[in-house]
Design a protein around this motif. Structure first.
Motif, mmCIF file in Angstrom:
data_model
loop_
_atom_site.group_PDB
_atom_site.id
_atom_site.type_symbol
_atom_site.label_atom_id
_atom_site.label_comp_id
_atom_site.label_asym_id
_atom_site.label_seq_id
_atom_site.Cartn_x
_atom_site.Cartn_y
_atom_site.Cartn_z
ATOM 1 N N ASP A 133 29.536 3.444 79.034
ATOM 2 C CA ASP A 133 28.231 3.023 78.531
ATOM 3 C C ASP A 133 27.286 4.226 78.472
ATOM 4 O OD1 ASP A 133 27.363 3.482 81.158
ATOM 5 O OD2 ASP A 133 27.148 1.345 81.635
ATOM 6 N N ASP A 134 26.005 3.983 78.190
ATOM 7 C CA ASP A 134 25.024 5.069 78.078
ATOM 8 C C ASP A 134 24.865 5.866 79.368
ATOM 9 O OD1 ASP A 134 24.310 4.720 75.389
ATOM 10 O OD2 ASP A 134 22.919 3.109 75.903
ATOM 11 N N ARG A 142 30.832 -2.372 73.059
ATOM 12 C CA ARG A 142 29.610 -1.623 72.762
ATOM 13 C C ARG A 142 29.585 -0.288 73.506
ATOM 14 N NH1 ARG A 142 25.778 -6.863 72.552
ATOM 15 N NH2 ARG A 142 26.452 -7.477 70.479
ATOM 16 N N SER A 143 30.687 0.397 73.398
ATOM 17 C CA SER A 143 30.844 1.680 74.074
ATOM 18 C C SER A 143 29.907 2.727 73.495
ATOM 19 C CB SER A 143 32.281 2.192 73.910
ATOM 20 O OG SER A 143 33.211 1.240 74.351
ATOM 21 N N ILE A 169 33.405 1.171 81.339
ATOM 22 C CA ILE A 169 33.289 -0.271 81.107
ATOM 23 C C ILE A 169 34.595 -0.899 80.629
ATOM 24 C CG2 ILE A 169 30.795 -0.279 80.734
ATOM 25 C CD1 ILE A 169 31.325 -0.120 77.710
#
Length: 134
Positions: free
Chosen positions: A42-43, A75-76, A48
């Motif tokens: 993730d950000d 939503r990588s 994840i």
């Protein structure tokens, strides 16, 4: 039923952390067969999702569509690849470089960054990012 101890989420925030994480993954694999591991982050560089794609002595599959589908689904923000070379030579092949470039372009189209591609061979590890190939 098997239970696992709860731990803080794994953070893959650079080549050193990625190398340490994937070294553990490859320690559990057959070193005579290629395997491709894909970590999605993730950000905040928290892992994840992770997948493994098994190959054979000659090579591992590189399922570009599956990797991009996973990146979209989870939503990588970034992707880190790692695969091994049973030959003992961690030098990236031309097909390694070509596949990495294709994945980086496809990932960019969905606002995901190809963070690195690591190649393990015995005790050696080569980072395509550090080589300037990403």
């Amino acid at each position: 039923m098997r239970y696992q101890r709860a731990e803080l989420p794994l953070k893959i925030d650079g080549p050193t952390a990625a190398m340490a994480f994937f070294a553990g993954c490859f320690a559990e694999c057959d070193p005579t067969r290629e395997s491709l591991w894909v970590a999605h982050v993730d950000d905040g560089a928290q892992c994840i999702h992770i997948t493994r794609h098994d190959g054979d002595e000659a090579g591992a599959t590189f399922p570009l569509r599956d990797i991009i589908a996973d990146a979209a689904m989870h939503r990588s923000a970034g992707i880190v690849l790692a695969h091994n070379h049973p030959s003992g030579d961690s030098t990236p092949s031309s097909s390694d470089c070509r596949a990495t470039r294709r994945l980086a372009s496809a990932a960019e189209a969905i606002d995901c960054t190809m963070l690195d591609h690591l190649i393990f061979a015995g005790q050696e590890c080569t980072s395509l990012r550090r080589m300037g190939l990403l």
